[in-house]
Design a protein around this motif. Structure first.
Motif, PDB file in Angstrom:
ATOM      1  N   ASP A 285       0.854  -1.189   0.000  1.00  0.00           N
ATOM      2  CA  ASP A 285       0.000   0.000   0.000  1.00  0.00           C
ATOM      3  C   ASP A 285       0.890   1.239   0.000  1.00  0.00           C
ATOM      4  O   ASP A 285       1.310   1.719   1.058  1.00  0.00           O
ATOM      5  CB  ASP A 285      -0.919   0.003   1.223  1.00  0.00           C
ATOM      6  CG  ASP A 285      -1.878   1.193   1.227  1.00  0.00           C
ATOM      7  OD1 ASP A 285      -1.861   1.978   0.255  1.00  0.00           O
ATOM      8  OD2 ASP A 285      -2.632   1.351   2.212  1.00  0.00           O
ATOM      9  N   PRO A 286       1.202   1.797  -1.186  1.00  0.00           N
ATOM     10  CA  PRO A 286       2.087   2.966  -1.255  1.00  0.00           C
ATOM     11  C   PRO A 286       1.439   4.242  -0.740  1.00  0.00           C
ATOM     12  O   PRO A 286       2.120   5.249  -0.554  1.00  0.00           O
ATOM     13  CB  PRO A 286       2.406   3.066  -2.747  1.00  0.00           C
ATOM     14  CG  PRO A 286       1.231   2.446  -3.430  1.00  0.00           C
ATOM     15  CD  PRO A 286       0.751   1.355  -2.515  1.00  0.00           C
ATOM     16  N   ARG A 287       0.120   4.214  -0.499  1.00  0.00           N
ATOM     17  CA  ARG A 287      -0.562   5.407  -0.009  1.00  0.00           C
ATOM     18  C   ARG A 287      -0.376   5.588   1.490  1.00  0.00           C
ATOM     19  O   ARG A 287      -0.532   6.694   2.019  1.00  0.00           O
ATOM     20  CB  ARG A 287      -2.055   5.329  -0.335  1.00  0.00           C
ATOM     21  CG  ARG A 287      -2.371   5.268  -1.830  1.00  0.00           C
ATOM     22  CD  ARG A 287      -3.811   4.865  -2.065  1.00  0.00           C
ATOM     23  NE  ARG A 287      -4.093   3.550  -1.485  1.00  0.00           N
ATOM     24  CZ  ARG A 287      -5.282   2.949  -1.500  1.00  0.00           C
ATOM     25  NH1 ARG A 287      -6.312   3.586  -2.045  1.00  0.00           N
ATOM     26  NH2 ARG A 287      -5.451   1.758  -0.973  1.00  0.00           N
ATOM     27  N   ALA A 288      -0.076   4.506   2.179  1.00  0.00           N
ATOM     28  CA  ALA A 288       0.114   4.580   3.627  1.00  0.00           C
ATOM     29  C   ALA A 288       1.417   5.309   3.951  1.00  0.00           C
ATOM     30  O   ALA A 288       2.340   5.381   3.133  1.00  0.00           O
ATOM     31  CB  ALA A 288       0.136   3.174   4.221  1.00  0.00           C
ATOM     32  N   ASN A 289       1.485   5.857   5.142  1.00  0.00           N
ATOM     33  CA  ASN A 289       2.689   6.548   5.586  1.00  0.00           C
ATOM     34  C   ASN A 289       3.082   6.045   6.980  1.00  0.00           C
ATOM     35  O   ASN A 289       2.407   6.368   7.964  1.00  0.00           O
ATOM     36  CB  ASN A 289       2.472   8.055   5.616  1.00  0.00           C
ATOM     37  CG  ASN A 289       3.745   8.825   5.870  1.00  0.00           C
ATOM     38  OD1 ASN A 289       4.824   8.243   5.914  1.00  0.00           O
ATOM     39  ND2 ASN A 289       3.625  10.139   6.061  1.00  0.00           N
ATOM     40  N   PRO A 290       4.143   5.216   7.076  1.00  0.00           N
ATOM     41  CA  PRO A 290       4.989   4.741   5.984  1.00  0.00           C
ATOM     42  C   PRO A 290       4.274   3.723   5.094  1.00  0.00           C
ATOM     43  O   PRO A 290       3.238   3.182   5.472  1.00  0.00           O
ATOM     44  CB  PRO A 290       6.163   4.093   6.722  1.00  0.00           C
ATOM     45  CG  PRO A 290       5.591   3.657   8.026  1.00  0.00           C
ATOM     46  CD  PRO A 290       4.574   4.702   8.397  1.00  0.00           C
ATOM     47  N   THR A 291       4.840   3.462   3.922  1.00  0.00           N
ATOM     48  CA  THR A 291       4.291   2.464   3.014  1.00  0.00           C
ATOM     49  C   THR A 291       4.118   1.142   3.746  1.00  0.00           C
ATOM     50  O   THR A 291       5.024   0.689   4.451  1.00  0.00           O
ATOM     51  CB  THR A 291       5.223   2.280   1.804  1.00  0.00           C
ATOM     52  OG1 THR A 291       5.296   3.518   1.087  1.00  0.00           O
ATOM     53  CG2 THR A 291       4.712   1.188   0.882  1.00  0.00           C
ATOM     54  N   ALA A 292       2.939   0.538   3.586  1.00  0.00           N
ATOM     55  CA  ALA A 292       2.633  -0.707   4.298  1.00  0.00           C
ATOM     56  C   ALA A 292       2.847  -1.901   3.368  1.00  0.00           C
ATOM     57  O   ALA A 292       2.396  -1.899   2.216  1.00  0.00           O
ATOM     58  CB  ALA A 292       1.189  -0.689   4.800  1.00  0.00           C
TER      59      ALA A 292
END
Length: 444
Positions: A285-292
């Protein structure tokens, strides 16, 4: 288990995993949890240890200048020009002042009585000036790099990095050896029942014709390691035969004192790409912060037949496919580990490997969901290719049980090395007078 050339790792579409700490599943996501108890005690340990939760991705290796140099353990011959390199990241947006020093240790990794000038030609305080900021990453960090100084005598050394307040941040064991004796280390054959299918035996002898050893049977000490690990090393191995006429020590055992579980080739995952799914990865999931990153659910291999493939012997390498240069371009991902199990293990379960300093860290402990029959845990790990396995904690002070989930096979590829120490009469230090490595089931 064999180290892959670094260039091959970068080109391969099937890659191997990296590692980071696993947190309490009831706590916040990576980067928000409270520092685990592991980091609470700042007392210096004479071992490979990380003292701050902000310090990540520690690598200590011989700087050969070759693509696969990060896989070379911190072991060098006395006087070698290629020094040992230490690299690590510190999370946060502000650089800090760090210094390093060397501590000379005896064979038991206790500080020796030598003064600094007896093993160094310079002042024993080294300011780390080589540091760079992470570029374009969601998780801010600074990357630090230090080349260890040369020393005047062989033996054990502890490289310690300290912050401006004098507290230890990172410590790593270094070895400097001389070839004063002839070391004969070779794969052996396990004499036994079922053990011959699960154990790997190393036979060895030491020839000391070129050095005057007064009482070699009592004064020579050896340590046998698997994949350059200290946590399960064989120590206090005494010679079974002393052949004075041939000036030779032989070590022939019958109770598996010189044998290790072969285990299995290490599990792996590849998080070098932020926009695609690597080998061993279920979802990104590149939208998560940090990427999940969610890894593929793993299963026990305890009762499975041996499966041959190339691995990195529990190690890892950092890299970003999008931007290259893992030192400063690789980001940190929140990586979730999953292990299917139809019942609880006999002890706490951890993700385990070089990413954990070969220790059972609180951050890497997995929680069990009985309804799902699934162990899960997550850790903040730098992008890269990782090897790891699952280990079960035993009694306090006992070695982790990796066989429970991984099984053990004589066919597994592993690397072994033998360290030979001697303290000359009238001296105050243990010299490392012999060193040799050997591959078991090497496929090169």
């Amino acid at each position: 288990m064999r180290f892959l050339p670094f260039a091959s790792l970068l080109l391969a579409t099937a890659c191997v995993p990296l590692g980071t700490p696993i947190t309490d599943p009831n706590a916040g996501r990576a980067g928000t949890q409270k520092p685990p108890e592991y980091y609470a005690d700042k007392t210096l340990r004479y071992s490979d240890y990380t003292y701050s939760p902000d310090v990540r991705s520690v690598q200590c290796y011989v700087g050969t200048g070759q693509p696969n140099e990060v896989f070379q353990p911190p072991v060098v011959p006395l006087g070698q020009s290629q020094g040992i390199v230490l690299e690590f990241d510190v999370l946060g947006g502000q650089s800090q002042r760090y210094t390093a020093k060397l501590i000379h240790c005896d064979v038991d990794w206790q500080p020796s009585v030598l003064t600094d000038m007896q093993f160094l030609n310079e002042i024993n305080e080294f300011l780390i000036t080589d540091y760079r900021v992470g570029t374009g990453t969601k998780v801010p960090y600074f990357h630090y790099r230090l080349r260890a100084p040369g020393v005047k005598i062989s033996g054990n050394y502890l490289l310690v990095v300290q912050n401006s307040g004098g507290a230890p941040v990172v410590s790593r064991r270094l070895l400097v050896y001389e070839n004063q004796v002839q070391v004969g280390l070779k794969p052996g054959f396990v004499v036994g029942g079922q053990e011959r299918y699960t154990l790997q035996q190393l036979d060895f002898a030491i020839g000391y014709a070129g050095v005057d050893l007064v009482n070699p049977a009592a004064e020579v000490k050896v340590i046998l390691r698997q994949n350059f690990r200290w946590d399960n090393a064989k120590v206090n191995l005494r010679p079974t035969f002393v052949r004075d006429a041939e000036r030779r020590l032989e070590y022939q055992y019958f109770n598996f004192e010189n044998a290790f579980p072969g285990l299995s080739e290490y599990r792996y995952f590849d998080t070098r790409a932020a926009q695609s799914v690597g080998l061993g990865v279920l979802h990104v999931d590149p939208r998560a912060n940090p990427t999940a990153v969610e890894l593929q659910p793993e299963t026990s291999r305890q009762k499975l037949a041996y499966n041959q493939y190339q691995d990195a012997n529990g190690q890892r390498v950092f890299e970003s496919r999008e931007y290259g240069n893992g030192a400063t371009n690789a980001d940190y991902f929140d990586v979730t580990f999953q292990l299917k199990a139809d019942q609880l293990a006999p002890g706490p379960v951890y993700a385990f490997g070089a990413m954990t300093d070969w220790q059972l860290k609180d951050e890497f402990r997995l929680a069990y969901d009985e309804a799902k029959q699934l162990y899960t845990g997550h850790a903040l790990l730098k992008q890269g290719y990782y090897n790891y396995d699952f280990a079960v904690a035993g009694a306090r002070g006992a070695a982790p049980d990796e066989v429970y989930f991984e099984g053990s096979h004589q066919q597994t590829e592993n690397q072994y090395d033998l360290l030979v120490y001697y303290r000359p009469p009238g001296t105050r230090t243990d010299l490392l007078i012999g060193y040799q490595t050997v591959g078991m089931n090497s496929r090169q």
